[in-house]
Design an enzyme around this catalytic site. Sequence first.
Site, short mmCIF file in Angstrom:
data_model
loop_
_atom_site.label_atom_id
_atom_site.label_comp_id
_atom_site.label_asym_id
_atom_site.label_seq_id
_atom_site.Cartn_x
_atom_site.Cartn_y
_atom_site.Cartn_z
CD GLN A 80 -3.01 -1.20 2.20
OE1 GLN A 80 -3.77 -0.21 2.62
NE2 GLN A 80 -3.21 -2.21 2.67
CG ASP A 81 1.08 4.17 3.14
OD1 ASP A 81 1.07 3.24 3.78
OD2 ASP A 81 0.42 5.24 3.59
#
Length: 218
Positions: A58-59
């Site tokens: 994701q991040d």
Amino acid sequence: MEWSDVFHEITTRHDFAAMHDFLEKEYTTEIVYPDRKNIYQAFDLTPFEQVKVVILGQDPYHGPNQAHGLAFSVQPDAKFPPSLRNMYKELQDDVGCIRKSPHLQDWAREGVLLLNTVLTVRQGEAHSHKNIGWETFTDEVIQAVSEHLTHVVFILWGKPAQQKIKLIDTSKHHIIQSPHPSPLSAYRGFFGSKPYSQANTYLQANGKQPVNWCESEV
């Protein structure tokens, strides 16, 4: 085809000026990870034509001395994040090797694109760079891999990653999906899913070299 060709195609279709301006300000006024020089490290270490496996994150990690541009990986002297620890536990159970370093650069050099869907984050603020434009960019990257390459394994852990299936031509690529390796979901089906051996079985069946998932010097 090289990543520079892919990026050229993407930037002719989309305007990232607003994201660029936002990041200029963020890197000037805030602590942002990874270091600027490492934002695109996944692409630097894994040339386009050599991509065999894509693992979506994701991040980036948002603590000091962690993120360096590869999804799930942290810098060599950092503590093991819980998700990575679980990935290694499954790796040992699946293919029998024990990794001691939390740094996944050797996977990247093996052809594993460790791609976060958002490539930057503000310190201590998960998802702080969500919806600034990175998702558009990385969706296009996924589509380019799907369109221009064949027999790539996409490993999609958790629902956010699995939403990207619509970007992938499943007639010529292989999808491996399971719950996320985070402590919240690892026991709901990640453990025992054997993603590493599954990926290699598919690659070898399609005339490609398997990935050496075990620790190697780089």
